[in-house]
Each structure stands twice: as structure tokens, then as C-alpha cells.
Design a protein around this motif. Sequence first.
Motif, PDB file in Angstrom:
ATOM      1  N   THR A  45       0.219  10.005  -0.607  1.00 51.18           N
ATOM      2  CA  THR A  45      -0.583   9.995   0.625  1.00 51.18           C
ATOM      3  C   THR A  45       0.300   9.832   1.854  1.00 51.18           C
ATOM      4  OG1 THR A  45      -2.436   9.014  -0.580  1.00 51.18           O
ATOM      5  CG2 THR A  45      -2.467   8.817   1.828  1.00 51.18           C
ATOM      6  N   VAL A  46       1.228   8.867   1.768  1.00 50.29           N
ATOM      7  CA  VAL A  46       2.128   8.612   2.904  1.00 50.29           C
ATOM      8  C   VAL A  46       3.031   9.818   3.161  1.00 50.29           C
ATOM      9  CG1 VAL A  46       4.000   7.153   3.758  1.00 50.29           C
ATOM     10  CG2 VAL A  46       2.085   6.123   2.522  1.00 50.29           C
ATOM     11  N   TRP A  97       3.197  12.244   6.605  1.00 50.08           N
ATOM     12  CA  TRP A  97       4.386  12.485   7.412  1.00 50.08           C
ATOM     13  C   TRP A  97       4.826  13.945   7.361  1.00 50.08           C
ATOM     14  CZ3 TRP A  97       6.224   9.984  11.298  1.00 50.08           C
ATOM     15  CH2 TRP A  97       5.946   8.633  11.431  1.00 50.08           C
ATOM     16  N   THR A 154       6.147   2.698   7.267  1.00 48.64           N
ATOM     17  CA  THR A 154       5.299   3.365   6.268  1.00 48.64           C
ATOM     18  C   THR A 154       6.105   4.245   5.315  1.00 48.64           C
ATOM     19  OG1 THR A 154       4.858   5.148   7.881  1.00 48.64           O
ATOM     20  CG2 THR A 154       3.254   3.349   7.755  1.00 48.64           C
ATOM     21  N   LEU A 155       6.822   5.231   5.864  1.00 42.65           N
ATOM     22  CA  LEU A 155       7.522   6.181   4.995  1.00 42.65           C
ATOM     23  C   LEU A 155       8.698   5.541   4.275  1.00 42.65           C
ATOM     24  CD1 LEU A 155       7.799   9.068   3.974  1.00 42.65           C
ATOM     25  CD2 LEU A 155       9.220   9.570   5.987  1.00 42.65           C
ATOM     26  N   HIS A 177       1.078   4.251  -2.840  1.00 34.55           N
ATOM     27  CA  HIS A 177       0.429   5.495  -2.393  1.00 34.55           C
ATOM     28  C   HIS A 177       1.469   6.431  -1.777  1.00 34.55           C
ATOM     29  CE1 HIS A 177      -2.921   2.627  -2.600  1.00 34.55           C
ATOM     30  NE2 HIS A 177      -3.725   3.664  -2.744  1.00 34.55           N
ATOM     31  N   PHE A 178       2.515   6.676  -2.541  1.00 29.97           N
ATOM     32  CA  PHE A 178       3.609   7.493  -2.030  1.00 29.97           C
ATOM     33  C   PHE A 178       3.138   8.878  -1.608  1.00 29.97           C
ATOM     34  CE2 PHE A 178       6.777  10.814  -2.834  1.00 29.97           C
ATOM     35  CZ  PHE A 178       7.774  10.422  -1.960  1.00 29.97           C
ATOM     36  N   ALA A 231       7.707   3.472   1.293  1.00 28.44           N
ATOM     37  CA  ALA A 231       7.180   4.362   0.248  1.00 28.44           C
ATOM     38  C   ALA A 231       8.324   5.045  -0.494  1.00 28.44           C
ATOM     39  CB  ALA A 231       6.249   5.404   0.876  1.00 28.44           C
ATOM     40  N   TYR A 245       0.841  -1.203   0.000  1.00 35.30           N
ATOM     41  CA  TYR A 245       0.000   0.000   0.000  1.00 35.30           C
ATOM     42  C   TYR A 245       0.879   1.258   0.000  1.00 35.30           C
ATOM     43  CZ  TYR A 245      -3.122   3.699   1.546  1.00 35.30           C
ATOM     44  OH  TYR A 245      -3.821   4.883   1.631  1.00 35.30           O
ATOM     45  N   THR A 246       1.884   1.288   0.851  1.00 36.24           N
ATOM     46  CA  THR A 246       2.747   2.472   0.899  1.00 36.24           C
ATOM     47  C   THR A 246       3.504   2.657  -0.416  1.00 36.24           C
ATOM     48  OG1 THR A 246       4.594   1.240   1.860  1.00 36.24           O
ATOM     49  CG2 THR A 246       3.051   2.259   3.400  1.00 36.24           C
TER      50      THR A 246
END
Length: 703
Positions: free
Chosen positions: A21-22, A26, A328-329, A18-19, A332, A14-15
Amino acid sequence: MTTTYGPIGRLGRYTATHFRTVALGWLLVAVVLGFFAPKVEKALSGAGWEATGSESVAARKAIDQNFQGLSSSALMVVVHSPTQTTKDPAFQRVIASTEATLKADHRVKNVVAPRPGTSISRDGHTAIVQAGAAADANTMVRAADDLKTKLHRLQGDGVQVSLTGASGMWSDFNTANRTAMMKSELFSWPVTMVILVLAFGSLVAAGLPLMLTILGLMASAGTLYLGTKVLDISIWAMNFALMFALALGIDYALFIVMRFRAALFGTHEPVEDAVAETMDTAGKAVLFSGVTVLISLTAVMLVPSPAFRSMALGIMIAVIFILAATMTLLPAVLAKLGPKVDNVSLPWVHQGEHRSARFAAWGERLWKHPLAFGAIAVVVLLALAFPVLGLKTGMPSIKVVPTSDSSRVGYTQVQQAFGKGAPGAIQIATTQADAARVTAIAKADPGIARVMPAMPGAGGAALVQAVPGADPSSKAVGRTIDRLRGALPQGALVGGSVAENHDLETLLSSKTPLVIGVVLILGFLLLLVALQAPIIAALGVATNLLATGAAFGIARLIFQGGHGSGLLGFEPQGFLDAWGPVFFFAMIFAISMDYTVFLLSSAKEHWDRSHDPKEAMVGAVAHSGRVVFAAAAVMVAVFFTFALSGPLPPKEMGVILGVAVLLDAFLVRLLLVPVLLRLLGKWAWWLPKPLARILPDVRFGHA
């Protein structure tokens, strides 16, 4: 064939897709919390080293209420001249200016002028001006921060002015500590960058852990500032948060990036699949590692002391942000970079080289000669741990403050003028009806050198101050306090800074076994869930104890025995600071479990795939050995920089943590644990059927 990923792998995918959004999420965190981050240093507290609910804390509150704030938080200003006395005009002018400066501060309730027989020395060369606290202990440390420079400017004509006492000591210590941390950062960042480039092999990849660290620090600092609006948080919370954010940011980025490279370049998967595979394997190990660190630090919360709890809180906040950004980050950003992750690389870097040939050869060597290598590791660790049997602890003495600072100068002058125990007078809060009896009991105690006349206070209260015959940091003073408490009439409260230190030391001694036990049990349970193997989970915890014991054994030789004190530039106290065993144990265990999870999760992945004990052991060393080695090198470099400058406690922290990481990574994770896997064979992964039915099914591979 369609690959099935677990929840962490799906989060990674997902990350990766969806760069924006992530990244925006942050960015919002960084902007909001980063806005508050610069304000954190002035908001954090300088005190809090007390046993919540203890008799000494109750005494301080009673004295503040009934005696115009003349408790341990009061400010003590020493006016001294080797050539003049209190009868000389220049000396009198300095005293008058000192009193006026103190009265002008709103945090001072009242000022007590020097009096013959109590606060003026017999020779007249030293006088003490006291300023009652109009606020809590933390605020009075801030008052000392503001007043010590103003008071220093008053000296002249051969008359010295020094702010001392508990508030002055903590003010000077915190200032020295802050300066030391800044110097350590200046040393550590260039060293860290060099090691990162060597470890990652490319400048782009080396920048990723710095991204995590900076983001984690900004978010942590902002969160800690907001936390100060609700509760007092020690300035040490930020120091430890900085250290752990850097250490774990590097650890986690190394593990993730190495695995991502293998998936992207080694198997030529699409970027999204490479990220998903990375997070389903290495990401899962990082998650377990982060939770283990949090669990270890949660145990420190069992110590009811504001400084301890806020320090643990600061580290936990940093770990949470670093872990969240890693999960998450980082994936991504890796997806966005793709093959560019190896840009600006070193000439010898090979893309997709996840399995290290050198560490594979080391694993093979351990497989062939397990007893010889295992014996060497155990003998060395036990020999280094042996001195810990004679370890002594105590609360920090005045020796933790630089010799030129006003609190230490004033402390020394008070001792020379009024006696060795004068800087740590024992304060006994009682009633006027019991004052004579309390005075008589105090005078009869062999550990008391002098007793001041009872001071009447509000509401029928009385204050008796007893000067011990030994230095305030001496164990003899602690025994004196215990004797007085046993002999004094009911309702009398024994306090003062020396009693507060004694109560905190007693609390730490009583809570240390509980904290260690909780850390070990929770660490074992988490490893059991992660590895699905009770034997190797138990041995993983047991081997942590070996490295920890060896680190404290070396600490005893250095800080208690004074070996190497000249090289490290400190004055030994004859003991290790009392907060070291409980707090450093939790920190060492957390870091050790970090490496344990990395190594054994890789072994578990190989075992689940092959059910071959040799492949599990050699494969784990080959795939995770380089990560453990590189991460440990960075941590050791960072920790040892703290041992090179500043007051004693940061040196203790730097040496103990640095030695612990060094021993744990190289003698335990890369030698002893692989040997144990070799000797246990398939039994390392044995799981009883009743246990299998209740444990969640955790795997570090993917289908």
C-alpha cells in the motif's frame, strides 16, 4: 510484556505491515509529479528580486504603462566598435539588424534607436538600442535568454553586440548559476556516495537516502511546476530544494537506519517491532527536526519579496516530501529488507552496533574535563564570530556575472562611454507639469552627474532619467536616491534597477531582526515541547547563534575582505550580498536545529530511562555522535562543492553553509552542548510544574 508505542511508532508498524500500500502510494506520487518535473526549469522565473509594494516597483509599473515599457525591465543592447563609429556603414548595418531582431520578438513593445547626446557616445564608438518591455520582469528575463544568442550572431566587421541591462544581467547570472549547480552536482554525488558507504557500512543501506532524495526531488520539481501556474517561482527555489533534499534525505536516513539496525540486530526483535521501536524513538526525533526546519524557513516568508518567498517555498516543499517519505516509505522498505539492509557491507561493519565505543569514550573525556573543552569551544567560536561586527551588505553587483558574458561586457562598455553611473540610471516618473522642477532638483543633487531631457508620456506623464556619478552598486547611489525622494514633489516616483536594488536592500535590513527573532522564538518553543526542559532548550538555541555568528565572521573575511578569493576564483565586491544574513541565517538555524534535536532527543531518552545526568550526556554522544558526525561530513562535502564553481552567490552559499555545519557539528553539538549537559547536571532537565501542566507529554523512549 507487551510494548506500547506512541502514534509515530504505530505509524511505523502500519507501514511495516502494509508495504504494498505504501509503495503504491509513493509510486503514484512519483509518476504524477514526476511527469511534470522535467518541465520545471523552463517554467521557473529569473527575476523577482524586488521589494513588493515599494516605490521603485510602482515606478516600474507606471513607466511600463506610460512610456512604452522603457522601465528597468527593458532590454538594453550595446553596439560598440573600437575602430568604427556610428557613421560607418558596417556599424549602421549592425544597428539596423539589432533593431530588426528586437522588433521581431513579441515581448518587445517598441524599439528606441540610438540618438546623439543621449544614447550615442561623444566619440561615436558606442551606441545603445533600447527595447521596451511588453511583458512583466520575469518574461523579459526569458526574452533575454532567447535574444542574447541571436544578437551575438549579428556582430562582425569589428563591431560587437552585447545585451545588458537588468534583464540581461539576470539572464546571464541564472545561466551561470545553472551551469555551476550542474558542475557541483557532478562533484558532490561521487563524494556523497563514498561518505554514505563509509557512514552506513553497506551498499544497500547507503542507497536508502538516495531513494529519499530522488523521490523528494521528483515530487518537489513537479509541485513547483504546478505552482508556477499560480504564482511566479524563482529558479533558485529548485536549486535550494535540490540541496536540502540531498542533505536532509541523508540526515534522516542515517538516524533511522542506525536505530533500526540496533533494534533488529542488537535486541533481536521481530522486524515489525524493530521498525515500530525505531519510529517511536528516532522517527519522533526526525519529525521534530523536520518541523523545526519548516518553522525556520516559514520566517523567511515575512520578507515581502517574490524571490525570497518562492525560494523558501521550494525548500519547504522538498522538506515536506523528504519528511513524509522518511516517516512512511523508509520504514516500509526497512521492514521489507529486514536483515538484508546490511547486504554488501564493509568488512569492519558490526551488526547492531548502535552505541559507538569511540564516541562513548569521547563523552567520558568531556565528562571528566568539561571546563577545559568548553572553554576551547567558546573561545574559538567567539574569535571566529568577532569579524561579523564589521560585516557590510549590499545588493549583488555586476561582479556576480562572469567577465565574458554579454551583460557584463555591455555594462563595462556603457560605463567607459557614458560614465561610471550610466548602467544604473535613476528613473523618475512624474507629470509633465512637474517635469521642469524635477529636472532642476535632480541636476542640483551632488550625486547626479547628468540629467536627460524630460520624456513626455501617455496621460500627461513625464519621465526624467538621472545618471548618478558613482557605480550603481555604490552606497553613495543609495544615499542619492534617498535625497531625491525627500526633495522631489509629491507624486514623483523614483525607480530604475538601481532603485529597485536599493529598496530591496532597505527592506532586507529592516526585516532581518524580525526574521531572526521569530526563528529563535519558534525554535525555542519547539525544543521546549520536544525536550520538556526550558534551560537546555534555551541553551540549544543560544549555541546555534554561536555557530551562525562564527560562519558569518568567516564570510566577512572571505567575501568582504577578499581573503582566499584567488583560491575560490571570485572577484570580491567589498560586501556580502544583502540577502545572505536573513536567508542563510534561517537555513543555518534549520540545519543546526536538525543536529540539536538528534543529540538532545537521545539525551532526553537516556534521562527519562535512568535519571542519571552522566548517562544522559555520555549515552547521547555515544548513540547519536556518529550520526551527527557522518551527516555533517556529507553536508560539508555537498556545500563546499558549491563553493568551487560558478558565480559569487552560490560560492557564498556553499562556504557559509559548509563552515556553519562544520563548526556546529564538531564544536557545538559534539563538544559544547555535551559540556553544558555535564555542567548543568539534573538542572538541564528541570521542568517547572506550571509549565508541565500545559506542555504535551513527549517522550523519545517507549514503554
